[in-house]
Write a protein that holds these residues in place. Structure first.
Motif, PDB file in Angstrom:
ATOM      1  N   VAL A 110       0.872  -1.185   0.000  1.00 56.77           N
ATOM      2  CA  VAL A 110       0.000   0.000   0.000  1.00 56.77           C
ATOM      3  C   VAL A 110       0.903   1.227   0.000  1.00 56.77           C
ATOM      4  O   VAL A 110       1.874   1.298   0.762  1.00 56.77           O
ATOM      5  CB  VAL A 110      -0.933   0.019   1.234  1.00 56.77           C
ATOM      6  N   ILE A 111       0.597   2.172  -0.891  1.00 59.54           N
ATOM      7  CA  ILE A 111       1.403   3.390  -0.987  1.00 59.54           C
ATOM      8  C   ILE A 111       0.502   4.575  -0.664  1.00 59.54           C
ATOM      9  O   ILE A 111      -0.591   4.706  -1.227  1.00 59.54           O
ATOM     10  CB  ILE A 111       2.013   3.548  -2.405  1.00 59.54           C
ATOM     11  N   VAL A 112       0.962   5.425   0.246  1.00 59.15           N
ATOM     12  CA  VAL A 112       0.195   6.610   0.630  1.00 59.15           C
ATOM     13  C   VAL A 112       0.733   7.803  -0.161  1.00 59.15           C
ATOM     14  O   VAL A 112       1.871   8.211   0.009  1.00 59.15           O
ATOM     15  CB  VAL A 112       0.329   6.883   2.146  1.00 59.15           C
ATOM     16  N   GLY A 113      -0.089   8.339  -1.062  1.00 58.90           N
ATOM     17  CA  GLY A 113       0.296   9.531  -1.816  1.00 58.90           C
ATOM     18  C   GLY A 113       0.628   9.228  -3.260  1.00 58.90           C
ATOM     19  O   GLY A 113       1.509   8.413  -3.548  1.00 58.90           O
ATOM     20  N   ALA A 114      -0.112   9.882  -4.169  1.00 62.04           N
ATOM     21  CA  ALA A 114       0.159   9.708  -5.606  1.00 62.04           C
ATOM     22  C   ALA A 114       0.877  10.940  -6.151  1.00 62.04           C
ATOM     23  O   ALA A 114       0.438  11.572  -7.101  1.00 62.04           O
ATOM     24  CB  ALA A 114      -1.144   9.448  -6.364  1.00 62.04           C
ATOM     25  N   GLY A 115       1.987  11.277  -5.505  1.00 66.04           N
ATOM     26  CA  GLY A 115       2.895  12.284  -6.044  1.00 66.04           C
ATOM     27  C   GLY A 115       3.932  11.579  -6.904  1.00 66.04           C
ATOM     28  O   GLY A 115       3.828  10.367  -7.151  1.00 66.04           O
ATOM     29  N   PHE A 128       5.112   5.261   2.745  1.00 63.93           N
ATOM     30  CA  PHE A 128       4.539   6.575   3.008  1.00 63.93           C
ATOM     31  C   PHE A 128       5.219   7.585   2.091  1.00 63.93           C
ATOM     32  O   PHE A 128       6.395   7.874   2.239  1.00 63.93           O
ATOM     33  CB  PHE A 128       4.701   6.940   4.491  1.00 63.93           C
ATOM     34  N   ALA A 129       4.481   8.069   1.114  1.00 61.31           N
ATOM     35  CA  ALA A 129       5.020   9.011   0.121  1.00 61.31           C
ATOM     36  C   ALA A 129       4.149  10.262   0.107  1.00 61.31           C
ATOM     37  O   ALA A 129       3.680  10.719  -0.923  1.00 61.31           O
ATOM     38  CB  ALA A 129       5.055   8.347  -1.261  1.00 61.31           C
ATOM     39  N   GLU A 130       3.944  10.790   1.337  1.00 59.96           N
ATOM     40  CA  GLU A 130       3.005  11.918   1.509  1.00 59.96           C
ATOM     41  C   GLU A 130       3.606  13.256   1.123  1.00 59.96           C
ATOM     42  O   GLU A 130       2.923  14.270   1.211  1.00 59.96           O
ATOM     43  CB  GLU A 130       2.639  12.076   2.983  1.00 59.96           C
TER      44      GLU A 130
END
Ligand SMILES: Cc1cc2nc3c(=O)[nH]c(=O)nc-3n(C[C@H](O)[C@H](O)[C@H](O)COP(=O)(O)OP(=O)(O)OC[C@H]3O[C@@H](n4cnc5c(N)ncnc54)[C@H](O)[C@@H]3O)c2cc1C
Length: 247
Positions: free
Chosen positions: A11-16, A185-187
């Motif tokens: 699961v990846i947080v953030g679609a930047g 976490f890629a917020e």
């Protein structure tokens, strides 16, 4: 109320740019090793790109590594930087143009491109989905979930459609748990979950403190005859001492 849950490998947080490129790379590696894995990205913006700064000068090295054929794949990366100019603003009306040799090296943009980063992210999202990634825009990772041994179990999305008085509206969507073997976490900087993780796992111990600056970005519409494609203008001086750039 017990929350529903879904299981993923990642699961990846953030679609930047970082979350999406990680999603693409993980899927590429899985395909190379002929493994089937499930990867999901949650993005709090209403659509991918909605929370991404609109303009940027892009150094394409990472894109070259991720998708060596990005040009023929139609990436929205078309406007190559053709010139860098640097001005020292002395007042609202006047500025000194620095000669080429005096332009600071970090602001040389040879080989870089002027892009809409929102559009680059939309394109990366298309590539990710093409590789089998599931992307859920409009979903905020609101809570970090932990296993009993203290390791990260995944995230819970926030409830949606709750009135200011705390009542459920017709549009109510309950919180949901997304569990994963790996949670990325890629917020972006100062993400609120990232700050909790730094504290929980003492990640800042022995590290230099993080530094932040305030950046202000404006999009200007200029007369077509004044537009010079590929031109980047850097400024420093009046009324702030920080530098800025535009292309
Ligand atoms: C004013 C300014 C100008 C810049 N100009 C340039 C430039 O010209 N060239 C350049 O290379 N870089 C530039 N940068 C830096 C660049 O914007 C960042 O390095 C880059 O955006 C970082 O990418 P990221 O994916 O880590 O984070 P971000 O781009 O911040 O993306 C994070 C994403 O995660 C989402 N998100 C955050 N929290 C959650 C959550 N809890 N749940 C779900 N989704 C969440 C956000 O909505 C966002 O879409 C600039 C930065 C600023 C501030």
């Amino acid at each position: 109320m017990e929350r529903e849950s879904m299981e993923f490998d990642v699961v990846i947080v953030g679609a930047g740019p970082s979350g999406l490129s990680a999603a693409c790379r993980i899927m590429q590696l899985a395909q190379e090793s002929e493994q089937e894995i499930t990867v999901c990205v949650v993005e709090k913006g209403s659509e991918v790109g909605a929370h991404i700064l609109s303009g940027a000068v892009l150094e394409p090295r990472a894109l070259d590594e991720l998708f060596p054929d990005w040009q023929s794949m139609g990436a929205p990366v078309n406007s190559k930087v053709t010139q860098d100019t640097f001005y020292f603003y002395t007042s609202q009306q006047s500025a000194l143009k620095l000669p080429g040799f005096a332009i600071p090296k970090p602001t040389h943009n040879d080989g870089n491109y002027i892009v809409s980063m929102g559009n680059v992210c939309r394109w990366l999202a298309e590539q990710a989905e093409g590789l089998g990634v599931e992307i859920y825009p409009g979903f905020t990772a609101a809570e970090i979930l932990y296993h009993e041994d203290g390791s990260v179990k995944g995230i819970a999305t926030g409830e949606m459609g709750v009135s200011a008085e705390g009542e459920q509206k017709d549009s109510y969507v309950p919180s949901m748990e997304l569990h994963a073997k790996y949670t990325l976490f890629a917020e972006g900087c100062r993400g609120h979950l990232g700050k909790q993780l730094i504290e929980q796992f003492n990640l800042s111990e022995g590290k230099d403190p993080q530094h932040y600056g305030i950046g202000i970005k404006e999009i200007w519409e200029i007369p077509a005859d004044q537009h010079e494609e590929g031109k980047v203008i850097h400024g420093i001086g009046w009324p702030l001492s920080e530098s800025g750039s535009s292309g």
